[in-house]
Design a protein around this motif. Structure first.
Motif, mmCIF file in Angstrom:
data_model
loop_
_atom_site.group_PDB
_atom_site.id
_atom_site.type_symbol
_atom_site.label_atom_id
_atom_site.label_comp_id
_atom_site.label_asym_id
_atom_site.label_seq_id
_atom_site.Cartn_x
_atom_site.Cartn_y
_atom_site.Cartn_z
ATOM 1 N N THR A 1 -1.947 -17.037 -3.996
ATOM 2 C CA THR A 1 -1.311 -16.077 -4.636
ATOM 3 C C THR A 1 -2.158 -14.642 -4.708
ATOM 4 O OG1 THR A 1 -0.164 -17.807 -6.247
ATOM 5 C CG2 THR A 1 -0.468 -15.442 -7.006
ATOM 6 N N LYS A 2 -3.673 -14.978 -4.877
ATOM 7 C CA LYS A 2 -4.608 -13.757 -4.688
ATOM 8 C C LYS A 2 -4.248 -13.124 -3.432
ATOM 9 C CE LYS A 2 -7.488 -15.488 -8.375
ATOM 10 N NZ LYS A 2 -9.002 -16.008 -8.929
ATOM 11 N N ALA A 3 -4.434 -13.960 -2.154
ATOM 12 C CA ALA A 3 -4.361 -13.455 -1.059
ATOM 13 C C ALA A 3 -3.012 -12.546 -0.621
ATOM 14 C CB ALA A 3 -4.284 -14.250 0.034
ATOM 15 N N LEU A 4 -1.630 -13.104 -1.277
ATOM 16 C CA LEU A 4 -0.629 -12.193 -1.124
ATOM 17 C C LEU A 4 -0.635 -10.940 -1.879
ATOM 18 C CD1 LEU A 4 2.059 -15.102 -1.250
ATOM 19 C CD2 LEU A 4 1.444 -13.614 0.835
ATOM 20 N N ALA A 5 -1.240 -10.908 -3.371
ATOM 21 C CA ALA A 5 -1.263 -9.902 -4.136
ATOM 22 C C ALA A 5 -1.999 -9.019 -3.333
ATOM 23 C CB ALA A 5 -1.705 -10.278 -5.291
ATOM 24 N N SER A 6 -3.268 -9.361 -2.805
ATOM 25 C CA SER A 6 -4.225 -8.312 -2.150
ATOM 26 C C SER A 6 -3.623 -7.647 -0.910
ATOM 27 C CB SER A 6 -5.456 -9.070 -1.607
ATOM 28 O OG SER A 6 -6.596 -8.329 -1.090
ATOM 29 N N ALA A 7 -2.991 -8.551 -0.419
ATOM 30 C CA ALA A 7 -2.112 -7.847 1.006
ATOM 31 C C ALA A 7 -1.086 -6.713 0.708
ATOM 32 C CB ALA A 7 -1.414 -9.051 1.734
ATOM 33 N N ALA A 8 -0.439 -7.047 -0.570
ATOM 34 C CA ALA A 8 0.647 -6.431 -0.857
ATOM 35 C C ALA A 8 -0.069 -4.787 -1.246
ATOM 36 C CB ALA A 8 1.537 -6.854 -2.106
ATOM 37 N N GLU A 9 -1.231 -4.886 -1.970
ATOM 38 C CA GLU A 9 -1.960 -3.857 -2.439
ATOM 39 C C GLU A 9 -2.410 -2.904 -1.177
ATOM 40 O OE1 GLU A 9 -5.410 -2.406 -4.957
ATOM 41 O OE2 GLU A 9 -4.582 -4.609 -5.363
ATOM 42 N N THR A 10 -3.256 -3.557 -0.202
ATOM 43 C CA THR A 10 -3.752 -2.830 0.786
ATOM 44 C C THR A 10 -2.919 -2.708 2.188
ATOM 45 O OG1 THR A 10 -4.209 -5.029 1.783
ATOM 46 C CG2 THR A 10 -5.895 -3.832 0.295
ATOM 47 N N HIS A 11 -1.908 -3.342 2.142
ATOM 48 C CA HIS A 11 -0.913 -3.255 3.671
ATOM 49 C C HIS A 11 0.724 -3.224 3.029
ATOM 50 C CE1 HIS A 11 -5.066 -4.434 5.219
ATOM 51 N NE2 HIS A 11 -4.199 -3.783 6.235
ATOM 52 N N PRO A 12 1.044 -2.617 2.103
ATOM 53 C CA PRO A 12 2.459 -2.471 1.760
ATOM 54 C C PRO A 12 3.486 -2.803 2.808
ATOM 55 C CG PRO A 12 1.355 -0.475 1.220
ATOM 56 C CD PRO A 12 0.387 -1.348 1.644
ATOM 57 N N GLU A 13 3.098 -2.229 3.921
ATOM 58 C CA GLU A 13 4.110 -2.294 4.970
ATOM 59 C C GLU A 13 4.183 -3.447 5.782
ATOM 60 O OE1 GLU A 13 0.394 -0.675 6.742
ATOM 61 O OE2 GLU A 13 1.233 -0.934 5.008
ATOM 62 N N VAL A 14 3.404 -4.244 5.605
ATOM 63 C CA VAL A 14 3.336 -5.806 6.167
ATOM 64 C C VAL A 14 4.143 -6.775 5.345
ATOM 65 C CG1 VAL A 14 2.177 -7.219 7.342
ATOM 66 C CG2 VAL A 14 1.240 -4.839 7.259
ATOM 67 N N THR A 15 5.013 -7.516 5.952
ATOM 68 C CA THR A 15 5.617 -8.428 5.432
ATOM 69 C C THR A 15 4.856 -9.754 5.571
ATOM 70 O OG1 THR A 15 8.022 -7.812 5.970
ATOM 71 C CG2 THR A 15 7.687 -10.136 5.786
#
Length: 288
Positions: A72-86
């Protein structure tokens, strides 16, 4: 260069987080999706005798909660730093190495850390070695701090995997606007009775010619890539390790001359997975 799917071997280690960051950066540039895979193999047994040291085994509910929380934390971090990536995440109750190898047939790239949690600190993870040796797609083992402006460095030999190495290296250099250094190093020859160019530290003309011809074919396919070639008499592992200090990425094959085909990584590849100071790509002749 367009990638469809990047698979990341993920756990809660700092090395896994570095691997995730590298994969997300690559996905942002290439339009790929990223999947975090957390594989956990449940212990089949634990020593009952009090005299035998054994790891503390947490309750299943607590372990699953920890894994879910990490993802969950990894997904949240990815959404914040790379919002364009699925980005997606999944867990499996199985060994990480076998799972990643099995799923490599449906991935375009696998990214792992140099090692995850281990009973021996600093030891190269068995997952990194096994996946690099047996995956059906290129595998990136994220190590060190790559030079952001450094070239892609490709180390080749006379094995069939050299074509896969050059394919990945040229493709990556073209997509990222990086320079490319292609290196062919022959180990110094010692103990020979008759003097040869190799024993004298010189590359034979015929060997140099076949190396240049191989690279020339790839130059024609990628005229936009600035390529420098080096054919030298020097131990390949030592030279490529030295090159990794200023490289942005190091690309090698799965095995070299004398290795057991399909069973083991070559000694040069294994050395680089332990000692290179930039991410290492292990390309496969079987890669799609």
């Amino acid at each position: 260069m367009t990638r469809k799917k990047i698979l990341v071997g993920y756990d809660r280690s700092p090395q896994a987080r570095l691997a995730a960051g590298w994969a997300l950066d690559e996905a942002a540039r290439t339009g790929a999706s990223v999947q975090f895979l957390y594989a956990y193999e449940w212990p089949a047994w634990a020593p009952a005798a009090s005299m035998i040291p054994s790891p503390v085994i947490l309750p299943e509910e607590q372990i699953r909660h920890g894994i879910d929380d990490a993802l969950t934390k990894a997904l949240a971090s990815a959404a914040e730093t790379h919002p364009e990536v699925t980005v997606t995440a999944t867990t499996v109750d199985a060994g990480a190495a076998l799972t990643l190898i099995d799923r490599s047939t449906g991935a375009d790239l696998i990214v792992v850390g140099s090692h995850g949690y281990s009973a021996v600190s600093g030891l190269l993870g068995s997952v990194s070695v096994a996946v690099s040796a047996h995956a059906r797609c290129p595998v990136v083992v994220v190590r060190g701090r790559p030079d952001a402006h450094g070239p892609v460095v490709a180390g080749i030999d006379e094995s069939a995997s050299s074509h896969a190495v050059l394919a990945f290296a040229f493709d990556h250099a073209a997509a990222h606007g990086q320079k490319l250094r292609v290196i062919r190093a022959w180990p110094p020859v010692v103990g020979m009775w008759d003097a040869t160019p190799f024993s004298a530290g010189r590359v034979r003309a015929g060997a140099r010619r076949s190396f240049d011809e191989l690279v020339a074919g790839w130059r024609e396919k990628y005229p936009q890539v600035h390529v420098v070639t080096h054919a030298v008499v020097e131990h390949p592992a030592a030279m490529l390790t030295d090159e990794s200090r200023t490289a942005g990425l190091l690309v090698v094959g799965t095995h070299g001359r004398g290795s057991l085909r399909g069973l083991l990584l070559g000694s040069v590849s294994q050395h680089l997975l332990r000692h290179a100071t930039c991410p290492v790509v292990v390309a496969h002749e079987t890669a799609r």
